[in-house]
Scaffold this motif. Structure first.
Motif, PDB file in Angstrom:
ATOM      1  N   SER A   1       3.215  17.305  -6.118  1.00 16.60           N
ATOM      2  CA  SER A   1       3.196  15.993  -6.780  1.00 16.60           C
ATOM      3  C   SER A   1       4.157  15.010  -6.087  1.00 16.60           C
ATOM      4  N   GLN A   2       4.413  15.278  -4.796  1.00 17.03           N
ATOM      5  CA  GLN A   2       5.208  14.356  -3.951  1.00 17.03           C
ATOM      6  C   GLN A   2       6.613  14.078  -4.493  1.00 17.03           C
ATOM      7  N   GLN A   3       7.186  15.091  -5.133  1.00 16.96           N
ATOM      8  CA  GLN A   3       8.527  14.860  -5.706  1.00 16.96           C
ATOM      9  C   GLN A   3       9.641  15.499  -4.890  1.00 16.96           C
ATOM     10  N   THR A   4       9.301  16.056  -3.733  1.00 12.06           N
ATOM     11  CA  THR A   4      10.304  16.821  -2.974  1.00 12.06           C
ATOM     12  C   THR A   4      11.603  16.035  -2.774  1.00 12.06           C
ATOM     13  N   GLN A   5      11.489  14.813  -2.261  1.00 13.70           N
ATOM     14  CA  GLN A   5      12.711  14.049  -1.947  1.00 13.70           C
ATOM     15  C   GLN A   5      13.494  13.706  -3.217  1.00 13.70           C
ATOM     16  N   THR A   6      12.780  13.378  -4.270  1.00 20.32           N
ATOM     17  CA  THR A   6      13.456  13.039  -5.530  1.00 20.32           C
ATOM     18  C   THR A   6      14.256  14.239  -6.042  1.00 20.32           C
ATOM     19  N   ILE A   7      13.633  15.419  -5.983  1.00 24.97           N
ATOM     20  CA  ILE A   7      14.292  16.629  -6.482  1.00 24.97           C
ATOM     21  C   ILE A   7      15.523  16.953  -5.624  1.00 24.97           C
ATOM     22  N   LEU A   8      15.349  16.918  -4.309  1.00 29.71           N
ATOM     23  CA  LEU A   8      16.459  17.270  -3.420  1.00 29.71           C
ATOM     24  C   LEU A   8      17.612  16.279  -3.577  1.00 29.71           C
ATOM     25  N   ALA A   9      17.280  14.997  -3.674  1.00 29.55           N
ATOM     26  CA  ALA A   9      18.328  13.974  -3.828  1.00 29.55           C
ATOM     27  C   ALA A   9      19.075  14.197  -5.142  1.00 29.55           C
ATOM     28  N   ARG A  10      18.326  14.561  -6.185  1.00 32.60           N
ATOM     29  CA  ARG A  10      18.963  14.809  -7.491  1.00 32.60           C
ATOM     30  C   ARG A  10      19.900  16.022  -7.415  1.00 32.60           C
ATOM     31  N   GLN A  11      19.425  17.083  -6.761  1.00 34.38           N
ATOM     32  CA  GLN A  11      20.244  18.295  -6.649  1.00 34.38           C
ATOM     33  C   GLN A  11      21.513  18.017  -5.839  1.00 34.38           C
ATOM     34  N   LEU A  12      21.376  17.245  -4.766  1.00 35.64           N
ATOM     35  CA  LEU A  12      22.552  16.921  -3.940  1.00 35.64           C
ATOM     36  C   LEU A  12      23.503  15.978  -4.660  1.00 35.64           C
ATOM     37  N   ASP A  13      22.931  14.972  -5.322  1.00 34.49           N
ATOM     38  CA  ASP A  13      23.769  13.975  -6.006  1.00 34.49           C
ATOM     39  C   ASP A  13      24.691  14.611  -7.030  1.00 34.49           C
ATOM     40  N   ALA A  14      24.159  15.597  -7.755  1.00 34.92           N
ATOM     41  CA  ALA A  14      24.972  16.268  -8.784  1.00 34.92           C
ATOM     42  C   ALA A  14      26.219  16.865  -8.124  1.00 34.92           C
ATOM     43  N   VAL A  15      26.033  17.489  -6.987  1.00 33.49           N
ATOM     44  CA  VAL A  15      27.155  18.123  -6.282  1.00 33.49           C
ATOM     45  C   VAL A  15      28.106  17.056  -5.731  1.00 33.49           C
ATOM     46  N   PHE A  16      27.532  15.986  -5.199  1.00 32.60           N
ATOM     47  CA  PHE A  16      28.364  14.911  -4.627  1.00 32.60           C
ATOM     48  C   PHE A  16      29.357  14.364  -5.652  1.00 32.60           C
ATOM     49  N   GLN A  17      28.962  14.365  -6.917  1.00 38.24           N
ATOM     50  CA  GLN A  17      29.846  13.821  -7.963  1.00 38.24           C
ATOM     51  C   GLN A  17      31.221  14.492  -7.964  1.00 38.24           C
ATOM     52  N   LEU A  18      31.231  15.794  -7.639  1.00 38.32           N
ATOM     53  CA  LEU A  18      32.484  16.550  -7.754  1.00 38.32           C
ATOM     54  C   LEU A  18      33.072  16.917  -6.395  1.00 38.32           C
ATOM     55  N   LEU A  19      32.536  16.300  -5.350  1.00 41.75           N
ATOM     56  CA  LEU A  19      32.951  16.657  -3.990  1.00 41.75           C
ATOM     57  C   LEU A  19      33.922  15.620  -3.425  1.00 41.75           C
ATOM     58  N   ASP A  20      34.900  16.100  -2.670  1.00 39.08           N
ATOM     59  CA  ASP A  20      35.758  15.180  -1.922  1.00 39.08           C
ATOM     60  C   ASP A  20      35.376  15.368  -0.460  1.00 39.08           C
ATOM     61  N   THR A  21      34.475  14.520   0.017  1.00 37.86           N
ATOM     62  CA  THR A  21      33.901  14.752   1.349  1.00 37.86           C
ATOM     63  C   THR A  21      34.942  14.650   2.468  1.00 37.86           C
ATOM     64  N   ALA A  22      36.061  14.019   2.179  1.00 36.79           N
ATOM     65  CA  ALA A  22      37.101  13.925   3.207  1.00 36.79           C
ATOM     66  C   ALA A  22      37.819  15.262   3.383  1.00 36.79           C
ATOM     67  N   ALA A  23      37.778  16.099   2.359  1.00 39.56           N
ATOM     68  CA  ALA A  23      38.563  17.342   2.406  1.00 39.56           C
ATOM     69  C   ALA A  23      37.708  18.610   2.319  1.00 39.56           C
ATOM     70  N   ASP A  24      36.560  18.522   1.687  1.00 37.80           N
ATOM     71  CA  ASP A  24      35.789  19.731   1.392  1.00 37.80           C
ATOM     72  C   ASP A  24      34.846  20.123   2.528  1.00 37.80           C
ATOM     73  N   SER A  25      34.723  21.427   2.687  1.00 33.62           N
ATOM     74  CA  SER A  25      33.868  21.966   3.738  1.00 33.62           C
ATOM     75  C   SER A  25      32.729  22.751   3.086  1.00 33.62           C
ATOM     76  N   CYS A  26      31.494  22.340   3.361  1.00 34.40           N
ATOM     77  CA  CYS A  26      30.339  22.954   2.689  1.00 34.40           C
ATOM     78  C   CYS A  26      29.256  23.328   3.696  1.00 34.40           C
ATOM     79  N   ILE A  27      28.335  24.135   3.234  1.00 31.86           N
ATOM     80  CA  ILE A  27      27.100  24.419   3.965  1.00 31.86           C
ATOM     81  C   ILE A  27      25.960  24.129   2.989  1.00 31.86           C
ATOM     82  N   ILE A  28      24.911  23.488   3.482  1.00 30.06           N
ATOM     83  CA  ILE A  28      23.735  23.218   2.647  1.00 30.06           C
ATOM     84  C   ILE A  28      22.612  24.149   3.109  1.00 30.06           C
ATOM     85  N   ALA A  29      21.840  24.663   2.184  1.00 28.66           N
ATOM     86  CA  ALA A  29      20.664  25.458   2.569  1.00 28.66           C
ATOM     87  C   ALA A  29      19.428  24.891   1.886  1.00 28.66           C
TER      88      ALA A  29
END
Ligand code: PGA
Length: 254
Positions: free
Chosen positions: A139-167
């Motif tokens: 139903s063409q929702q792939t990008q919406t779902i992925l952006a939502r999943q990432l955004d939730a994590v971004f809320q609690l992330l300090d990108t200047a200090a945190d080291s992550c891997i995405i799969a």
């Protein structure tokens, strides 16, 4: 933990015995006696085997990962395992938000984000799994779902200090023997990279994006050659040393 630019990570899921783990690690070490700095290797056994596997990995350079953790630090949470406990058992990474945990343990985006924070707070590198179902893709929702999943994590992330891997693990490709096509992987990984860049360009450049879902010896070379694919999260093929070693070599380009 030193962040490699690429990673090949074995997710053992609920497989293994003391004897089988011993043999698997011995065989992987025999096939890949020295790791290359450019491509890290990790294995994620079930919790009860972490200490055993930590011992078997000694001196190999292969990192140890766990398959989940609690969002809480300690307390009355029967059945849960805290990040500090994983660290004490020598784990360096932890899978978070795997689709099987999202589906069977009903983990939602908010809980997953808290788990990512809990992992980072004790010095574990979170391997943050994202992916859409077949119905969401159709139903063409792939990008919406992925952006939502990432955004939730971004809320609690300090990108200047945190080291992550995405799969990126499309749910419809996990355990099916049918991986996503190179075109789909290229498109989705490009999209994920653009989401990371929109958040923080420096963070985006240093965050590996792995592909997972029926990645095995037979398709590893093709997948490893795709832009923005910085390694793999491997399920069933990670239980066979020969196959896991072949996938590792594919990401090394040899
Ligand atoms: P698979 O599993 O390689 O068996 O498809 C991948 C995963 O679930 O991480």
């Amino acid at each position: 933990m030193e962040q490699a630019t690429k990673w090949v990570i074995g997710n053992w899921k609920m497989h293994g015995t003391l004897a089988a783990n011993y043999e698997l690690i011995a065989n992987i070490r025999a096939l890949i006696p020295t790791l290359d700095d450019r491509v890290g290797m990790a294995v994620c056994p079930p919790f009860p085997y972490l200490v055993q596997v930590a011992g078997l990995l000694e001196g190999s350079g292969i990192a140890l990962g766990a398959q989940n953790l609690s969002a809480n630090v300690r307390g009355a949470y029967t059945g849960d395992v805290a990040g500090a406990m994983l660290r004490e058992c020598s784990a360096q990474l932890v899978l978070i938000g795997h689709s099987e945990c999202r589906a069977y343990q009903h983990e939602d985006d908010e809980l997953i984000a808290r788990k990512v924070r809990a992992a980072l707070d004790v010095g574990l590198v979170p391997v943050i799994c994202v992916g859409e179902t077949r119905a969401e893709r159709e139903s063409q929702q792939t990008q919406t779902i992925l952006a939502r999943q990432l955004d939730a994590v971004f809320q609690l992330l300090d990108t200047a200090a945190d080291s992550c891997i995405i799969a990126y693990e499309p749910r419809w490709a996990i355990g099916t023997g049918v991986s996503a096509t190179p075109e789909t992987i290229a498109e989705v990984h490009g999209f994920l990279r653009s989401c990371l860049i929109a958040k923080d360009a420096k963070f985006a450049a240093s965050t590996p994006i792995l592909y997972g879902g029926s990645l095995a010896a037979g398709n590893a070379r093709e997948i490893a050659a795709i832009d923005n694919v910085d390694g793999g999260l491997i399920g069933s093929a990670a239980l066979r040393a020969e196959e896991f070693a072949t996938v590792y070599r594919a990401f090394l380009g040899v």
